[in-house]
Scaffold this active site. Structure first.
Site, short mmCIF file in Angstrom:
data_model
loop_
_atom_site.label_atom_id
_atom_site.label_comp_id
_atom_site.label_asym_id
_atom_site.label_seq_id
_atom_site.Cartn_x
_atom_site.Cartn_y
_atom_site.Cartn_z
N CYS A 141 -16.68 1.47 1.34
CA CYS A 141 -14.94 0.41 1.16
C CYS A 141 -14.88 0.21 3.20
CB CYS A 141 -13.99 0.24 0.52
SG CYS A 141 -13.32 2.13 0.63
N ARG A 190 1.00 -0.76 0.18
CA ARG A 190 0.20 0.08 -0.22
C ARG A 190 1.11 1.38 0.33
NH1 ARG A 190 -4.86 1.69 3.74
NH2 ARG A 190 -6.10 -0.40 1.96
N HIS A 193 -7.51 0.55 -5.95
CA HIS A 193 -7.50 -0.07 -5.35
C HIS A 193 -8.41 -1.24 -5.39
CE1 HIS A 193 -8.03 -1.80 -1.22
NE2 HIS A 193 -8.51 -0.88 -0.45
N ASP A 253 -17.58 6.49 -0.97
CA ASP A 253 -16.93 6.24 -0.36
C ASP A 253 -16.08 8.17 0.96
OD1 ASP A 253 -13.48 5.56 1.04
OD2 ASP A 253 -13.12 5.53 -0.71
N1 CP Z 1 -11.27 -0.88 3.14
C1 CP Z 1 -9.58 -0.33 3.28
O1 CP Z 1 -8.60 -0.95 2.74
O2 CP Z 1 -9.76 -0.26 3.78
P1 CP Z 1 -8.19 -0.19 5.19
O3 CP Z 1 -7.72 1.12 4.78
O4 CP Z 1 -8.62 -0.25 6.32
O5 CP Z 1 -7.48 -1.20 4.61
N1 NVA Z 2 -10.29 6.02 -1.19
C1 NVA Z 2 -9.83 5.92 0.63
C2 NVA Z 2 -9.41 4.83 0.53
C3 NVA Z 2 -9.77 4.06 1.57
C4 NVA Z 2 -9.49 2.21 1.89
C5 NVA Z 2 -8.57 6.46 0.63
O1 NVA Z 2 -7.49 6.21 -0.80
O2 NVA Z 2 -8.85 6.94 1.61
#
Ligand code: CP
Ligand code: NVA
Length: 307
Positions: free
Chosen positions: A266, A108, A135, A226
């Protein structure tokens, strides 16, 4: 090398096989406790390294459980724990070293370019656990959840309200592959990635981009949103929230969708911003199943990468 970086990199059949594999494994394990492995332990003796440059609750824990259930082991690293995260070792050198220690890498990171750079030098598969651009693991869990709740996603209608962010970008790629209609309601300023939208249109994706949240939600099978502020957002947060206010998913919006429509998010959510608690905790919400299904979708992604 089978990497899981963008939904668009995989064929329709490969993506379908991942979803169906997830359904099969999930049903076969029944009510086994989360930390107990599946009977065949397909990745026994294999190691996954996970690297997080940004916070995570679901991705971190669900990947850890996914690896355990497949019979492997995992090592989780945060930004300040390895040299690459702190910026004092190149991606090339890091990739060469990690390739000798592990069988698969999940990262990530902030910049999507870093994943492409890792891919160049790794001798093991890499999984995208969220970047500023996409994602894909989330979307696979979302499709699994949608199909468990409403059946085959092909031909169904999903409405996305709010920010055209990384999750929305991956959804556009998924709409092309899984052949569902995607209606995105967002302000012009916060539309999804232009290149991803253009590729989708070229590939005959049923994609509507509108500024009207009611037009997007009308008769939809699923309404989704989101956070308005993503982890990589650097702009004026207050201003962005003000512009996005009319895209909140609330009871009024859910009323124009089909009467049996589901609500998805999500997570993490900012309650009373992009969604009201009334909707999130309501009967149509499947957000907790969505979070749980991260484990099952990711098991299938790992298997696809390693096989
Ligand atoms: N939805 C998601 O990826 O959550 P986290 O940021 O907690 O991993
Ligand atoms: N769009 C959000 C998703 C988190 C899981 C972010 O990138 O922070």
């Amino acid at each position: 090398m089978k990497n899981f970086i963008n939904i668009s990199d995989l064929s329709k059949n490969e993506l379908r096989a991942i979803i169906d594999g997830a359904k099969k494994r999930k049903s076969e394990r029944g009510k086994k406790p989360n930390s107990q492995p599946d009977s065949d332990q397909p990745i026994q003796g294999k190691t996954m390294i996970m690297f997080f440059a940004k916070p995570s609750t679901r991705t971190r824990i669900s990947f850890d459980l996914a690896v355990k259930q497949l019979g492997g082991s995992s090592i989780i690293l945060n930004e300040d724990e390895i040299h690459y995260g702190k910026g004092d070792e190149t991606i090339k050198d890091t990739a060469k070293v990690l390739s000798q220690y592990a069988d698969i890498l999940m990262i990530r990171t902030n910049s999507h370019k870093d994943i492409d750079e890792f891919k160049k030098y790794l001798e093991i598969p890499i999984i995208n656990g969220l970047t500023d651009l996409s994602h894909p693991c989330q979307i696979m869990a979302d499709i699994l959840t949608f199909e468990e709740s409403k059946g085959d996603i092909e031909g169904k209608t999903i409405a996305w309200l709010g920010d055209g962010n990384n999750v929305a970008n991956s959804f556009i790629e998924a709409a092309t592959k899984f052949k569902f209609e995607l209606r995105i309601a967002c302000p012009k300023k916060y539309q999804p990635n232009k290149k991803i939208m253009a590729t989708a249109k070229k590939n005959n994706c049923k994609l509507l981009i509108t500024e009207d949240p009611y037009k997007a939600a009308k008769d939809a099978d699923c309404v989704m949103t989101d956070k308005w502020i993503s982890m990589s957002d650097k702009g004026d947060k207050k201003k962005k929230k003000k512009i996005l206010k009319k895209y909140q998913v609330n009871k009024k919006i859910m009323k124009v969708a089909k009467s049996d429509a589901i609500f998805m998010h999500c997570l993490p959510a900012s309650r009373e911003e992009e969604v009201t608690s009334e909707v999130m905790d309501g009967k149509q919400s499947v957000v907790w199943l969505q979070a749980f299904n991260r484990i099952h979708a990711q098991k299938s992604i790992i298997e696809w990468c390693i096989k």
